[in-house]
Write a protein that holds these residues in place. Sequence first.
Motif, PDB file in Angstrom:
ATOM      1  N   ILE A 126       9.345  -0.741  -2.321  1.00 40.21           N
ATOM      2  CA  ILE A 126       8.459   0.283  -1.772  1.00 40.21           C
ATOM      3  C   ILE A 126       7.127  -0.398  -1.481  1.00 40.21           C
ATOM      4  CG2 ILE A 126       7.299   2.479  -2.188  1.00 40.21           C
ATOM      5  CD1 ILE A 126       9.520   3.113  -4.219  1.00 40.21           C
ATOM      6  N   ASP A 127       6.726  -0.423  -0.217  1.00 39.81           N
ATOM      7  CA  ASP A 127       5.550  -1.175   0.219  1.00 39.81           C
ATOM      8  C   ASP A 127       4.543  -0.212   0.835  1.00 39.81           C
ATOM      9  OD1 ASP A 127       3.678  -2.859   1.353  1.00 39.81           O
ATOM     10  OD2 ASP A 127       5.141  -4.230   2.243  1.00 39.81           O
ATOM     11  N   LEU A 165       1.143   5.103  -4.184  1.00 37.16           N
ATOM     12  CA  LEU A 165       2.549   5.023  -3.800  1.00 37.16           C
ATOM     13  C   LEU A 165       3.339   6.207  -4.363  1.00 37.16           C
ATOM     14  CD1 LEU A 165       3.564   1.245  -4.031  1.00 37.16           C
ATOM     15  CD2 LEU A 165       2.788   2.568  -2.071  1.00 37.16           C
ATOM     16  N   LYS A 180      10.876  -2.560  -6.718  1.00 31.92           N
ATOM     17  CA  LYS A 180       9.613  -3.292  -6.631  1.00 31.92           C
ATOM     18  C   LYS A 180       8.626  -2.439  -5.851  1.00 31.92           C
ATOM     19  CE  LYS A 180       7.569  -7.702  -5.187  1.00 31.92           C
ATOM     20  NZ  LYS A 180       7.854  -9.059  -4.676  1.00 31.92           N
ATOM     21  N   MET A 181       7.437  -2.222  -6.415  1.00 35.31           N
ATOM     22  CA  MET A 181       6.381  -1.483  -5.733  1.00 35.31           C
ATOM     23  C   MET A 181       5.234  -2.439  -5.450  1.00 35.31           C
ATOM     24  SD  MET A 181       6.212   2.117  -7.812  1.00 35.31           S
ATOM     25  CE  MET A 181       7.688   2.966  -8.376  1.00 35.31           C
ATOM     26  N   LYS A 182       4.734  -2.408  -4.222  1.00 38.32           N
ATOM     27  CA  LYS A 182       3.666  -3.346  -3.898  1.00 38.32           C
ATOM     28  C   LYS A 182       2.702  -2.758  -2.872  1.00 38.32           C
ATOM     29  CE  LYS A 182       6.029  -6.034  -0.253  1.00 38.32           C
ATOM     30  NZ  LYS A 182       6.451  -7.403   0.141  1.00 38.32           N
ATOM     31  N   ALA A 184      -0.308  -1.072  -2.858  1.00 41.38           N
ATOM     32  CA  ALA A 184      -0.850   0.281  -2.846  1.00 41.38           C
ATOM     33  C   ALA A 184      -2.309   0.240  -2.415  1.00 41.38           C
ATOM     34  CB  ALA A 184      -0.731   0.910  -4.237  1.00 41.38           C
ATOM     35  N   VAL A 188      -1.069   2.481  -8.111  1.00 44.26           N
ATOM     36  CA  VAL A 188       0.302   2.313  -7.614  1.00 44.26           C
ATOM     37  C   VAL A 188       1.130   3.552  -7.906  1.00 44.26           C
ATOM     38  CG1 VAL A 188       2.415   0.946  -7.782  1.00 44.26           C
ATOM     39  CG2 VAL A 188       0.180  -0.188  -7.833  1.00 44.26           C
ATOM     40  N   GLN A 189       1.105   4.014  -9.155  1.00 43.34           N
ATOM     41  CA  GLN A 189       1.936   5.160  -9.538  1.00 43.34           C
ATOM     42  C   GLN A 189       1.262   5.910 -10.675  1.00 43.34           C
ATOM     43  OE1 GLN A 189       5.703   3.434 -11.191  1.00 43.34           O
ATOM     44  NE2 GLN A 189       4.537   1.523 -11.116  1.00 43.34           N
ATOM     45  N   VAL A 204       5.802  -4.580 -10.235  1.00 42.52           N
ATOM     46  CA  VAL A 204       4.626  -4.099  -9.511  1.00 42.52           C
ATOM     47  C   VAL A 204       3.822  -5.310  -9.061  1.00 42.52           C
ATOM     48  CG1 VAL A 204       2.480  -2.786  -9.646  1.00 42.52           C
ATOM     49  CG2 VAL A 204       4.524  -1.954 -10.830  1.00 42.52           C
ATOM     50  N   SER A 206       0.580  -5.495  -6.852  1.00 39.54           N
ATOM     51  CA  SER A 206      -0.405  -4.768  -6.071  1.00 39.54           C
ATOM     52  C   SER A 206      -1.797  -5.300  -6.379  1.00 39.54           C
ATOM     53  CB  SER A 206      -0.323  -3.264  -6.368  1.00 39.54           C
ATOM     54  OG  SER A 206      -0.949  -2.521  -5.355  1.00 39.54           O
TER      55      SER A 206
END
Length: 533
Positions: A126-127, A165, A180-182, A184, A188-189, A204, A206
Motif C-alpha cells: 500500500i503506497d 494510509l 507493506k505500507m509506505k 504516507a 501511516v495508520q 512500514v 515511511s
Amino acid sequence: MWFEKSTNMKKLLIVAFAILAYNALQAKDYLITKYGAIADGETNNAPFIQKAIDEASANGGGKVIVPPGNFASGVLFLKSGVNLFIDKGACLLGSVKRMDYENPVAMAFIVAKDQKNIAISGPGVIDGQSGELMRDVIAHLRAGTVKDIPDWFTKRPSEGTRPMLVIFRNCDQVSVSGVKMKNAASWVQDYINCTNLTIDGITVESTAYWNNDGIDISDCVNVKVTNCFVNAADDGICLKSETPGKFCDNVYIANCTIRSSASGFKMGTASYGGFKNIKVRNLVIYDTYRSAIAIETVDGGHIENIDIQGVKATNTGNSIFIRLGHRNVKGVPGTLKGVRIADVTAEIPLYKPDQGYPKEGPPDHYRPWEQKVPARKSGYPFFGHPWLPYNLLPSSIVGIPGHNIQGITLENINITYAGGASKEVAYIPLDAISSIPENEDDYPEFSMFGELPAWGFYVRHAEGIQMKNVKISYKEDDFRPAMVFDDVKGISLNAVEIPTVKELPVIFLNNVSGEKFDALQLPIDQKKAIVKK
C-alpha cells in the motif's frame, strides 16, 4: 424418544450446514479486475474496488483481491466481513490528488468506522505516494481551496490536511497482516477505539514526510502487535489516548524492529485517558533520534501496570524517558505508577543518531551551524554534543512537584554512553539543581529540561524507585555524577555497577528519604561515592 433424537439430529445438521454456508461465504473471492479495475497506475479505481467491497460485505463477507499490478485509487471504505487482500506483486496506490480524500469520515486512504471482522492482508504494497500527493496539497493550500493553520508555510501543513494510509475507528475483530505500507503523507495508520486488534508481520517504510508515525494505537482494547518492521520519520510504535476515560488496555507488543526519527516505542504524547496492562517483549531499536522507550502522561491520563522486557537499542539519542507532566493546565495531573523495564541494552552515541535519513529529527535540538565555538578535542568543529546545545543527556524519570511518579523497577539494564561532557558547554553545580526548570506543561521529550546534572540517570519527583543489576558506563570522561536523585522517596539500588568516574560524587541525593543500597559496584569507596544533602 426416537422422534426427539431425530429432531435433535436435524437441528445439528441445520447448524452444521449453516456453519459451512457461512464459511463458504467468508472464503468467497472478489477480484477487483472483474469489477472494472485497471492496473495502469493512474485510473482512480475507487468505484470498482468499493463495489467489490460492498458486494462482499452484503453477501456476508469475503476476500476482495487486488491482483498483481499498480492500482491507483481514492478513498476506500472497508466494511464488515471483508478481507482486503493485496496479492504478491500488487501495489495499491493512494491518489495523488488531495481532493480525492475529501469525505466526512476520516482523512485517509483506507477507512473503516463501526465495522466488525475486517482485515487487510497479503504480501503486497500500500503506497501513499506522499511526494506527489504533497505537491498537490501545497498547490491547494496556496490557491486557498484547502484551509490550514495560518503559518503552515513556515512549519508544515497540519496532520488534518494530509491523508493517512489507514484509519479504523470503533471497529471490532480487526486484523492487519503481511502487507507493506509506505510513503504516507501523515501518520501511516491509526486504530482508534478498536477492540480485538491484531497486527502481525507488516512492514512500514515511511520516511518521506513529517509526522509519519509507523503504527498508532489510540484507546484500543485487546491488542497484539507482533513481528513487524517499522522505519518511520516519526514515532515507530506509539500508543495514544485521545479521550478522557478511555484506555489502551491489554496490549501485547513483541518481536518488532523499529527505526525512527523520533522515539522507538512510546506511550503518549496524547494521554487524556491512559494506558494499562501493557506488555512489551523483544524489541530491536536502532538509528533512533529520541528515546528507545518513552512513557509519558501529560494530559491528565493514568498509566499503570506496564511491563517491558527485552529491548536492544543501538545508536539512539536516549534510552529511557518516563515523564508525568501537566500540559492540561486547567485539569488535574494524571498518575504514572507500576512500570517494570527489564533486560535492556542501549548505546547512546556522540553524534546525531538518524543523520542521513530522508527526514531527520527536527533541528530544534542541535547547535546552529553558524555558531562560532572552540573545537572539541575529538576534532569535531563544535564543543558539546554535536546535535544538542548541551552535553549528552541521561535517561530520566521525572514527575512534577506534588505529583510523584510511583513504583518504577529497572532490572538488568546496561547502557553505554559516548560521554565526553565538558563544563565549557554547560555546568549545573549540585547545589543549584533546583534551577533545573520544571517545564510542567511542555511537550514531553528527553531534551525538554536542557542540560541535566547527571550523565546516566536523572530522577526527580518520584517514589519507589528500584534498580536491580543496572550497569551504566561511558567511553569518554564525564564530569557529572552518574546518577542524581532529587525529591525522591524510597530508592533501592541493588547490584548497580558504575565502573568509571572522573569527579565525585558518583551518586548524588538531594531531598531524598528511604534510600537502600546493596552490593553496589563503584570505582571508589561507597562512603565517598555517594553524597546526600
